[in-house]
Design an enzyme around this catalytic site. Structure first.
Site, PDB file in Angstrom:
ATOM      1  N   ASP A  56      13.775  -2.781  -1.106  1.00 48.69           N
ATOM      2  CA  ASP A  56      12.339  -2.530  -1.151  1.00 48.69           C
ATOM      3  C   ASP A  56      11.722  -3.886  -0.810  1.00 48.69           C
ATOM      4  O   ASP A  56      11.623  -4.768  -1.663  1.00 48.69           O
ATOM      5  CB  ASP A  56      11.916  -2.051  -2.544  1.00 48.69           C
ATOM      6  CG  ASP A  56      10.409  -1.819  -2.613  1.00 48.69           C
ATOM      7  OD1 ASP A  56       9.693  -2.336  -1.729  1.00 48.69           O
ATOM      8  OD2 ASP A  56       9.958  -1.147  -3.547  1.00 48.69           O
ATOM      9  N   PHE A  76      10.589   1.536  -9.767  1.00 51.92           N
ATOM     10  CA  PHE A  76       9.181   1.437  -9.401  1.00 51.92           C
ATOM     11  C   PHE A  76       8.650   2.865  -9.335  1.00 51.92           C
ATOM     12  O   PHE A  76       9.363   3.781  -8.921  1.00 51.92           O
ATOM     13  CB  PHE A  76       8.925   0.674  -8.094  1.00 51.92           C
ATOM     14  CG  PHE A  76       7.443   0.574  -7.854  1.00 51.92           C
ATOM     15  CD1 PHE A  76       6.658  -0.225  -8.682  1.00 51.92           C
ATOM     16  CD2 PHE A  76       6.817   1.356  -6.910  1.00 51.92           C
ATOM     17  CE1 PHE A  76       5.276  -0.250  -8.540  1.00 51.92           C
ATOM     18  CE2 PHE A  76       5.428   1.331  -6.765  1.00 51.92           C
ATOM     19  CZ  PHE A  76       4.662   0.523  -7.586  1.00 51.92           C
ATOM     20  N   THR A  77       7.404   3.048  -9.730  1.00 49.93           N
ATOM     21  CA  THR A  77       6.829   4.384  -9.922  1.00 49.93           C
ATOM     22  C   THR A  77       7.013   5.310  -8.712  1.00 49.93           C
ATOM     23  O   THR A  77       7.649   6.360  -8.820  1.00 49.93           O
ATOM     24  CB  THR A  77       5.331   4.240 -10.248  1.00 49.93           C
ATOM     25  OG1 THR A  77       4.715   3.447  -9.225  1.00 49.93           O
ATOM     26  CG2 THR A  77       5.129   3.566 -11.599  1.00 49.93           C
ATOM     27  N   TYR A 102      -1.649   7.808  22.095  1.00 47.55           N
ATOM     28  CA  TYR A 102      -0.875   8.609  21.141  1.00 47.55           C
ATOM     29  C   TYR A 102       0.583   8.154  21.114  1.00 47.55           C
ATOM     30  O   TYR A 102       1.194   8.083  20.061  1.00 47.55           O
ATOM     31  CB  TYR A 102      -0.944  10.110  21.492  1.00 47.55           C
ATOM     32  CG  TYR A 102      -0.319  10.949  20.396  1.00 47.55           C
ATOM     33  CD1 TYR A 102      -1.081  11.354  19.297  1.00 47.55           C
ATOM     34  CD2 TYR A 102       1.031  11.274  20.432  1.00 47.55           C
ATOM     35  CE1 TYR A 102      -0.509  12.067  18.263  1.00 47.55           C
ATOM     36  CE2 TYR A 102       1.607  11.987  19.397  1.00 47.55           C
ATOM     37  CZ  TYR A 102       0.839  12.391  18.322  1.00 47.55           C
ATOM     38  OH  TYR A 102       1.417  13.089  17.293  1.00 47.55           O
ATOM     39  N   LYS A 125       1.145  -5.343   0.866  1.00 48.35           N
ATOM     40  CA  LYS A 125       1.349  -6.515  -0.008  1.00 48.35           C
ATOM     41  C   LYS A 125       1.610  -7.739   0.866  1.00 48.35           C
ATOM     42  O   LYS A 125       0.682  -8.330   1.394  1.00 48.35           O
ATOM     43  CB  LYS A 125       2.513  -6.252  -0.974  1.00 48.35           C
ATOM     44  CG  LYS A 125       2.156  -5.333  -2.141  1.00 48.35           C
ATOM     45  CD  LYS A 125       2.094  -3.898  -1.747  1.00 48.35           C
ATOM     46  CE  LYS A 125       2.148  -2.938  -2.905  1.00 48.35           C
ATOM     47  NZ  LYS A 125       2.055  -1.542  -2.463  1.00 48.35           N
ATOM     48  N   PHE A 170      -0.159   7.854 -14.343  1.00 49.41           N
ATOM     49  CA  PHE A 170      -1.036   6.707 -14.621  1.00 49.41           C
ATOM     50  C   PHE A 170      -2.232   6.635 -13.683  1.00 49.41           C
ATOM     51  O   PHE A 170      -3.263   6.097 -14.037  1.00 49.41           O
ATOM     52  CB  PHE A 170      -0.236   5.393 -14.539  1.00 49.41           C
ATOM     53  CG  PHE A 170       0.452   5.192 -13.218  1.00 49.41           C
ATOM     54  CD1 PHE A 170       1.699   5.746 -12.982  1.00 49.41           C
ATOM     55  CD2 PHE A 170      -0.144   4.468 -12.200  1.00 49.41           C
ATOM     56  CE1 PHE A 170       2.332   5.586 -11.759  1.00 49.41           C
ATOM     57  CE2 PHE A 170       0.474   4.291 -10.972  1.00 49.41           C
ATOM     58  CZ  PHE A 170       1.713   4.860 -10.753  1.00 49.41           C
ATOM     59  N   ARG A 217       0.873  -1.248 -17.183  1.00 45.14           N
ATOM     60  CA  ARG A 217       2.251  -1.100 -16.749  1.00 45.14           C
ATOM     61  C   ARG A 217       3.104  -0.999 -18.011  1.00 45.14           C
ATOM     62  O   ARG A 217       3.751  -1.923 -18.436  1.00 45.14           O
ATOM     63  CB  ARG A 217       2.722  -2.288 -15.889  1.00 45.14           C
ATOM     64  CG  ARG A 217       2.023  -2.431 -14.558  1.00 45.14           C
ATOM     65  CD  ARG A 217       2.586  -1.603 -13.401  1.00 45.14           C
ATOM     66  NE  ARG A 217       2.176  -0.239 -13.311  1.00 45.14           N
ATOM     67  CZ  ARG A 217       2.142   0.459 -12.171  1.00 45.14           C
ATOM     68  NH1 ARG A 217       2.444  -0.109 -11.026  1.00 45.14           N
ATOM     69  NH2 ARG A 217       1.828   1.722 -12.163  1.00 45.14           N
TER      70      ARG A 217
HETATM   71  N1  F0G Z   1       7.459  -0.606  -3.853  1.00 45.86           N
HETATM   72  C1  F0G Z   1       6.843  -1.510  -4.623  1.00 45.86           C
HETATM   73  C2  F0G Z   1       7.640  -2.575  -5.289  1.00 45.86           C
HETATM   74  C3  F0G Z   1       5.466  -1.440  -4.802  1.00 45.86           C
HETATM   75  O1  F0G Z   1       4.871  -2.346  -5.559  1.00 45.86           O
HETATM   76  C4  F0G Z   1       4.738  -0.414  -4.171  1.00 45.86           C
HETATM   77  C5  F0G Z   1       3.306  -0.270  -4.381  1.00 45.86           C
HETATM   78  C6  F0G Z   1       5.427   0.505  -3.369  1.00 45.86           C
HETATM   79  C7  F0G Z   1       6.785   0.380  -3.238  1.00 45.86           C
HETATM   80  C8  F0G Z   1       4.714   1.652  -2.694  1.00 45.86           C
HETATM   81  O2  F0G Z   1       3.954   1.197  -1.638  1.00 45.86           O
HETATM   82  O3  F0G Z   1       1.595   1.669  -2.334  1.00 45.86           O
HETATM   83  O4  F0G Z   1       2.197   1.181   0.042  1.00 45.86           O
HETATM   84  O5  F0G Z   1       2.824   3.326  -0.986  1.00 45.86           O
HETATM   85  N2  F0G Z   1       2.694  -0.841  -5.305  1.00 45.86           N
HETATM   86  C9  F0G Z   1       1.293  -0.811  -5.559  1.00 45.86           C
HETATM   87  C10 F0G Z   1       1.003  -1.638  -6.774  1.00 45.86           C
HETATM   88  C11 F0G Z   1       0.711   0.549  -5.640  1.00 45.86           C
HETATM   89  O6  F0G Z   1      -0.161  -1.668  -7.187  1.00 45.86           O
HETATM   90  O7  F0G Z   1       1.908  -2.271  -7.319  1.00 45.86           O
HETATM   91  P1  F0G Z   1       2.561   1.886  -1.219  1.00 45.86           P
END
Ligand code: F0G
Length: 460
Positions: free
Chosen positions: A218, A127-128, A75, A261, A452, A385
């Site tokens: 990021d 970014f979303t 843990y 990624k 989305f 997108r």
């Molecule tokens: N920042 C960027 C630039 C991203 O592309 C993503 C995730 C995140 C933050 C968030 O990270 O998914 O680990 O919580 N992108 C994915 C995509 C979902 O399909 O582009 P996460």
């Protein structure tokens, strides 16, 4: 045969395979209807080539899988945590590390730690999930990317760059004390995987620090960004990716990271920083939202796989093959006259739905429709997108209508072969040839956050 350029090839070979189900278009039309014309709602077993995302879809190496067997599932104080900490310090250069289950776990905590209600958060395009967490923390995102990034066409080698004038105008308008920090994503996902130059990053850092503003990276695909710097920016040709990447990070104060990624894993992330007070706040928060500060929502084995993935991702030959595979795919489409975002980006090829389906107005979601049609036609899964992903204005509630209306064909790392991309390109060309028949969509269900992912549509 005419003498061509020396071809690239992968610095790895296949040891295990995963069979794919081959279906026909009648079957897929049914599945698309059941999924409400949203590719996120399909079952993955009904997909032939899955280009939905490069997130968590990586193929791990034997070295990573071997590491999975060495998970220290204590843990507290897992040795895999200390190894990850050492690797993050070595390759990213930040002093302090807090692991998280994925990128948005890191974004949640960093936004809460640094944003006060009423603050502004500039960044090089939204970014979303990042913007969502900034808004939940009471911040307002302000786009300060160069204008070129909002155009699908172009030749700018670093379309992800910040427009320093836009950043300075914001500082003059709202005052530096109202700016929580500036976020730099590199390459810029929503702009089509477009990189940021070292020079620009240095200038952003200088301007921000002159006003006492923190720079948050990021770092999700930052090693891919380092490759573009090595290829395109004078003075970096003879430097290793490891050197370039670490120098880039040195112009930031903290980073949020989705290991899903760059780091070649299926789950994992972290937040890292240099400032002890920020670290203390994050370390306090992680026990509420993720788990203890030495695992942050991950199993020990996941941290081990991420450390080992980092060691592999930073290798020059691996990264060259990664980006060259994306380029190969993009060039097949360009050669066939398919409208895509140019230059070709780092993690995928982005179809320009406005030029692909010029007869479908943006209010009828041409990119969402195109992603659905591509699946029905050939079993390839892509992602919208455009207007659906852009959501609504947080003040007015109006639909955001971004200039870029794209379908992202994202390339998972070490997963597909060149013939998969030959097939994908052929299928896209076939769809383009019958584009006039295509119809738009109407949204019939809209979730409150990040719509989305779960929105549903009907064909017009
Ligand atoms: N920042 C960027 C630039 C991203 O592309 C993503 C995730 C995140 C933050 C968030 O990270 O998914 O680990 O919580 N992108 C994915 C995509 C979902 O399909 O582009 P996460």
């Amino acid at each position: 045969m005419a003498k061509k350029q020396k071809p690239w090839a992968e610095p790895y070979k296949i040891k295990m395979v995963e069979p794919l189900k081959v279906t026909n278009s009648e079957y897929r039309l049914e599945k698309m209807k059941e999924a409400g014309w949203n590719t996120f709602l399909l079952h993955s077993e009904d997909v032939y080539i899955d280009l939905l995302t490069d997130s968590g879809t990586n193929a791990m190496s034997d070295y990573q899988w071997a590491g999975m067997m060495l998970g220290d599932e204590a843990y507290a104080g897992s040795k895999n945590y200390y190894y990850l900490e050492a690797n993050v310090q070595k390759y990213y250069g930040y002093k302090y590390l807090v692991p998280t289950h994925q990128g948005r776990g890191a974004e949640n905590m960093l936004s809460k730690a640094l944003i006060k209600p009423g603050d502004f958060v500039p960044g090089n395009m939204f970014f979303t999930t990042t913007r969502q967490h900034q808004e939940i923390a009471g911040g307002t995102f302000v786009d300060v990317i160069i204008d070129e990034a909002h155009e699908a066409k172009g030749t700018h080698p670093f379309k992800g760059n910040v427009d320093l004038q836009k950043f300075e105008n914001l500082i003059n308008k709202v005052g530096a004390d109202k700016i929580a920090y500036i976020t730099i994503g590199a390459p810029v996902n929503m702009a089509g995987g477009q990189p940021v130059s070292m020079e620009n990053m240095k200038q952003v850092h200088a301007l921000a620090h002159k006003h006492g503003i923190k720079v948050v990276l990021d770092a999700t695909r930052n090693i891919e960004n380092a490759y573009f710097i090595q290829q395109r920016e004078p003075g970096y040709q003879n430097k290793s990716l490891a050197e370039i990447h670490k120098e880039f990070c040195s112009y930031s104060d903290a980073a949020t990271m989705s290991g899903k990624k760059d780091l070649l894993v299926n789950i994992g992330g972290f937040v890292a920083c240099n400032d002890f007070e920020v670290f203390e706040e994050l370390r306090n928060m992680v026990v509420v939202y993720e788990g203890l500060h030495t695992y942050g929502g991950l199993a020990g084995r996941d941290m081990e796989a991420m450390s080992r993935g980092l060691e592999e991702a930073i290798q020059d030959d691996y990264m060259a093959s990664r980006i060259k595979q994306v380029e190969y795919f993009g060039n097949l489409l360009l050669d066939a006259g398919i409208p895509i975002v140019e230059p070709i980006g780092g993690h995928g090829v982005f179809l320009d739905a406005k030029r692909f389906y010029p007869h479908i107005p943006q209010t009828e979601y041409p990119a969402q429709a195109l992603a659905a049609h591509l699946y029905i036609d050939s079993g390839i899964r892509a992602m919208e997108r455009g207007a659906v992903s852009a959501g609504r204005n947080k003040e007015t509630g109006e639909n955001n209508m971004p200039n870029l209306e794209l379908v992202r064909l994202t390339v998972p790392r070490r997963v597909y072969t060149q013939s998969h991309f030959d097939f994908a390109a052929y299928s896209i060309v076939e769809l383009f040839e019958k584009r006039e028949q295509a119809k738009g969509l109407k949204m019939v269900y809209e979730p409150k956050y990040l719509r989305f992912f779960q929105a549903r549509f009907e064909s017009l």
